[in-house]
Write an enzyme that holds these catalytic residues in place. Structure first.
Site, PDB file in Angstrom:
ATOM      1  N   ASN A  39       9.774  -8.683  13.657  1.00  0.00           N
ATOM      2  CA  ASN A  39       9.213  -9.555  14.675  1.00  0.00           C
ATOM      3  C   ASN A  39       9.634  -9.045  16.049  1.00  0.00           C
ATOM      4  O   ASN A  39      10.821  -8.850  16.297  1.00  0.00           O
ATOM      5  CB  ASN A  39       9.703 -10.988  14.439  1.00  0.00           C
ATOM      6  CG  ASN A  39       9.047 -11.997  15.344  1.00  0.00           C
ATOM      7  OD1 ASN A  39       9.122 -11.870  16.560  1.00  0.00           O
ATOM      8  ND2 ASN A  39       8.428 -13.003  14.768  1.00  0.00           N
ATOM      9  N   HIS A  50       4.231 -10.334  14.999  1.00  0.00           N
ATOM     10  CA  HIS A  50       5.093 -10.794  13.915  1.00  0.00           C
ATOM     11  C   HIS A  50       5.517  -9.591  13.077  1.00  0.00           C
ATOM     12  O   HIS A  50       4.930  -8.512  13.169  1.00  0.00           O
ATOM     13  CB  HIS A  50       4.345 -11.795  13.039  1.00  0.00           C
ATOM     14  CG  HIS A  50       4.041 -13.077  13.730  1.00  0.00           C
ATOM     15  ND1 HIS A  50       3.655 -14.194  13.046  1.00  0.00           N
ATOM     16  CD2 HIS A  50       4.060 -13.430  15.044  1.00  0.00           C
ATOM     17  CE1 HIS A  50       3.452 -15.187  13.893  1.00  0.00           C
ATOM     18  NE2 HIS A  50       3.686 -14.744  15.112  1.00  0.00           N
ATOM     19  N   GLU A  52       5.157  -8.812   9.921  1.00  0.00           N
ATOM     20  CA  GLU A  52       4.150  -8.254   9.026  1.00  0.00           C
ATOM     21  C   GLU A  52       3.081  -7.489   9.802  1.00  0.00           C
ATOM     22  O   GLU A  52       2.627  -6.425   9.358  1.00  0.00           O
ATOM     23  CB  GLU A  52       3.500  -9.380   8.197  1.00  0.00           C
ATOM     24  CG  GLU A  52       4.477 -10.131   7.321  1.00  0.00           C
ATOM     25  CD  GLU A  52       5.208 -11.283   8.013  1.00  0.00           C
ATOM     26  OE1 GLU A  52       5.869 -12.043   7.308  1.00  0.00           O
ATOM     27  OE2 GLU A  52       5.113 -11.429   9.261  1.00  0.00           O
ATOM     28  N   CYS A  77       3.335 -16.484   7.874  1.00  0.00           N
ATOM     29  CA  CYS A  77       2.584 -17.572   8.493  1.00  0.00           C
ATOM     30  C   CYS A  77       1.094 -17.371   8.201  1.00  0.00           C
ATOM     31  O   CYS A  77       0.710 -16.391   7.567  1.00  0.00           O
ATOM     32  CB  CYS A  77       2.834 -17.591   9.996  1.00  0.00           C
ATOM     33  SG  CYS A  77       2.104 -16.157  10.848  1.00  0.00           S
ATOM     34  N   CYS A  80      -0.271 -13.961   9.531  1.00  0.00           N
ATOM     35  CA  CYS A  80       0.090 -12.819   8.687  1.00  0.00           C
ATOM     36  C   CYS A  80      -0.514 -12.937   7.294  1.00  0.00           C
ATOM     37  O   CYS A  80      -0.903 -11.936   6.691  1.00  0.00           O
ATOM     38  CB  CYS A  80       1.603 -12.680   8.649  1.00  0.00           C
ATOM     39  SG  CYS A  80       2.289 -12.365  10.310  1.00  0.00           S
ATOM     40  N   ASP A 140       8.252 -19.782  18.350  1.00  0.00           N
ATOM     41  CA  ASP A 140       7.687 -18.806  17.426  1.00  0.00           C
ATOM     42  C   ASP A 140       6.759 -19.439  16.409  1.00  0.00           C
ATOM     43  O   ASP A 140       5.720 -18.856  16.063  1.00  0.00           O
ATOM     44  CB  ASP A 140       8.817 -18.053  16.703  1.00  0.00           C
ATOM     45  CG  ASP A 140       8.299 -16.873  15.907  1.00  0.00           C
ATOM     46  OD1 ASP A 140       7.730 -15.951  16.531  1.00  0.00           O
ATOM     47  OD2 ASP A 140       8.448 -16.868  14.671  1.00  0.00           O
TER      48      ASP A 140
END
Length: 144
Positions: A39, A50, A52, A77, A80, A140
């Site tokens: 991140n 992020h 990923e 999330c 992602c 975030d």
């Protein structure tokens, strides 16, 4: 814990050492890491960088992602999870989902196998961060 989750945790710790949020990810294909990321929302002032997404960006164009496995220290999330579905990644292995539930149902509904390791190390990393940086964490996850 396997070497790939350990590499994702190393990425998370790298992000933390840079003043960022400790979430890390690696992309594995044919038994090799082909992308790594963490991140970098804080470090690069990005709303979308992020772990990923950073990992996929660093992997570059790999043709088909169908035979790859994405490892992440935290349940992805919806942003992602959407990338996982969009690129056809069929398996995601996560360190934990206790501190953030993410989008496992979304991924599963699109044919992605989601494996949650329920790692104490990953949970503690996030709990410590959230305790020390609640405002940054809630920013975030969009709950500020």
């Amino acid at each position: 814990m396997d070497e790939f989750m350990k590499a994702a945790i190393d990425e998370a710790r790298k992000g933390l050492s840079e003043g960022g949020i400790p979430i890390g990810s690696v992309l594995v294909k044919d038994g090799k890491i082909i992308g790594r990321g963490h991140n970098q929302r804080v470090q690069k002032g990005s709303p979308t960088l992020h772990a990923e997404i950073d990992c996929l960006e660093n992997a570059g164009r790999v043709g088909s992602y169908k035979e790859s496995v994405l490892y992440s220290t935290l349940m992805p999330c919806y942003l992602c999870s959407g990338a996982v579905v969009q690129f056809g990644i069929k398996k995601v292995i996560v360190g934990e989902s206790e501190t953030f539930p993410g989008g496992p149902e979304f991924m599963a509904a699109h044919g992605v196998e989601v494996v949650n390791l329920n790692s104490d190390e990953c949970k503690q990393l996030m709990k410590d961060f959230i305790s020390n940086n609640p405002k940054l964490w809630y920013e975030d996850i969009g709950e500020l």
